[in-house]
Design a protein around this motif. Structure first.
Motif, short mmCIF file in Angstrom:
data_model
loop_
_atom_site.label_atom_id
_atom_site.label_comp_id
_atom_site.label_asym_id
_atom_site.label_seq_id
_atom_site.Cartn_x
_atom_site.Cartn_y
_atom_site.Cartn_z
N SER A 258 8.12 38.00 -24.05
CA SER A 258 7.70 39.03 -25.03
C SER A 258 9.58 39.70 -24.34
O SER A 258 9.46 40.61 -25.20
CB SER A 258 6.53 39.62 -24.59
N GLU A 259 9.71 39.99 -23.12
CA GLU A 259 11.42 40.45 -23.33
C GLU A 259 12.12 39.61 -23.00
O GLU A 259 13.07 40.56 -24.04
CB GLU A 259 11.13 40.81 -21.52
N GLU A 260 12.00 38.31 -23.34
CA GLU A 260 13.33 37.81 -23.68
C GLU A 260 13.42 37.38 -24.96
O GLU A 260 14.87 37.43 -25.90
CB GLU A 260 13.06 36.33 -23.21
N LEU A 261 12.14 37.71 -25.60
CA LEU A 261 12.36 37.54 -27.42
C LEU A 261 12.51 38.67 -28.02
O LEU A 261 12.63 38.18 -29.01
CB LEU A 261 10.68 36.91 -27.80
N ARG A 262 12.63 39.74 -27.07
CA ARG A 262 12.57 40.76 -28.12
C ARG A 262 13.84 41.59 -28.77
O ARG A 262 14.22 41.52 -30.33
CB ARG A 262 12.56 42.44 -26.53
N GLU A 263 14.91 40.98 -28.51
CA GLU A 263 16.22 41.02 -28.74
C GLU A 263 16.99 40.11 -30.11
O GLU A 263 17.66 40.61 -31.19
CB GLU A 263 17.39 40.82 -28.09
N GLY B 1 11.30 38.16 -31.64
CA GLY B 1 10.10 37.27 -31.46
C GLY B 1 8.68 38.15 -30.80
O GLY B 1 9.39 39.74 -30.39
N VAL B 2 7.73 37.15 -30.05
CA VAL B 2 6.92 37.65 -29.85
C VAL B 2 6.03 37.21 -29.22
O VAL B 2 6.08 36.07 -29.70
CB VAL B 2 5.93 38.96 -31.02
N ALA B 3 5.67 37.59 -28.22
CA ALA B 3 4.75 36.87 -27.08
C ALA B 3 3.47 37.60 -27.13
O ALA B 3 3.56 38.38 -26.06
CB ALA B 3 5.54 36.40 -25.76
N GLU C 160 0.72 32.03 -25.95
CA GLU C 160 0.01 31.90 -24.57
C GLU C 160 -1.34 32.01 -24.37
O GLU C 160 -2.45 32.99 -23.94
CB GLU C 160 0.35 32.22 -23.01
N MET C 161 -2.29 31.02 -24.17
CA MET C 161 -3.64 30.65 -24.13
C MET C 161 -4.12 30.42 -22.17
O MET C 161 -3.42 30.43 -21.97
CB MET C 161 -4.27 29.11 -24.61
#
Length: 302
Positions: free
Chosen positions: A187-192, A195-197, A152-153
């Motif tokens: 980042s929280e939603e991708l963790r499982e 994934g990384v944000a 996210e820029m």
């Protein structure tokens, strides 16, 4: 990384273009989107086009695919993601860089009630809603494989944006802080899904518009320091492009998930430099030199 696919949303110019090119330098296929083409311009009314960005990606060693997309139009974004899925069946990197709100900036420390409501709300749509629409449609493809990365820029680190940026006004402040919060949420939603944000900011960016406004070019940009002394800490778009590429190539990028990082900070971690061989650390400079009224001097900061 020749088999990997990236989408840089908002890649017409400046940081978005540079990020797309540096991802291409890694050998990636990079879809580059924006509203300005060789046939029509967005409200930014700038000459840079997404076709040029696509060509630069290919010239750097990747495969650049330019697609005109208005990221405020969910149907257009959905169609784009369906195309990526159809052509490659994967998405490894999503860069949410859509902005286009410069024409609505209301500089000069004016309070909310004296600013343009129409312009301010347009900035929120361009800088926040576009990111949400794009992630909504792109993340289901990105999570098919572990290791997906969302960048996210934004403008400013979480530390610098903890203070109200009165010079740019409430609407701009909301946009840039919201984007950092979006990185944290994703980042929280991708963790499982493995994934990384990350929220990524350049420093004082020598974008095409900035150089033009100061009456200089990338070759003689230091001439602008006569009138704008603190411009001495500025950086080329390539610098943040290299920061994004370093994140994309890092097998341990999860250490940054949910965090707000800057190009200058990441240069110290990964060892890359700007085009002149320096490593400008703009946000540390702004905090320690410019904000406290010290004379412009980048010694020790680049």
């Amino acid at each position: 990384m020749n088999d990997k696919v990236a989408l840089v949303a908002g890649a017409t110019r400046a940081a978005g273009r540079a990020i797309a090119v540096e991802l291409g330098r890694l050998g990636m296929t990079v879809y580059v989107t924006g509203r300005t083409t060789r046939d029509q311009r967005s409200e930014m009314n700038r000459p840079e086009t997404i076709e040029e960005t696509g060509e630069l990606v290919t010239a750097a060693g990747g495969t650049g695919i330019a697609v005109r997309v208005d990221h405020l139009e969910p149907d257009q974004v959905r169609t784009l993601v369906e195309r990526i899925d159809r052509e490659h069946g994967r998405l490894d990197v999503l860069v949410n860089d859509v902005w286009g709100g410069d024409v609505y900036l209301d500089l000069g420390k004016r309070p909310l009630w004296e600013q343009s409501l129409e312009g301010g709300l347009r900035m929120l749509r361009l800088g926040v809603e576009t990111h949400a629409v794009t992630s909504y449609h792109a993340l289901p493809l990105l999570i098919r494989r572990p290791g997906g990365l969302v960048i996210e820029m934004t403008d400013g680190t979480s530390e610098s944006n903890a203070r109200y940026r009165a010079d740019a006004g409430l609407f701009y402040d909301l946009v840039k802080v919201s984007v950092q919060r979006m990185a944290l949420a994703q980042s929280e939603e991708l963790r499982e899904f493995g994934g990384v944000a990350v929220a990524l900011t350049p420093g004082w960016l020598r974008s095409e518009a900035m150089l033009e406004g100061f009456g200089v070019t990338e070759e003689n940009w230091r001439d602008a320091t006569a009138e704008h002394p603190h411009f001495v800490i500025s950086e080329s778009p390539v610098f943040v492009g290299r920061a994004a590429a370093a994140l994309a190539a890092d097998p341990e990028v999860a250490r940054f998930s949910g965090k707000s990082v800057s190009s200058g900070e990441l240069a110290g971690v990964y060892g890359f430099t700007d085009v002149d061989g320096s490593r400008p650390d703009a946000w540390r400079y702004i905090a320690e030199v410019e904000s406290v009224g010290r004379p412009a001097d980048a010694t020790g900061y680049r």
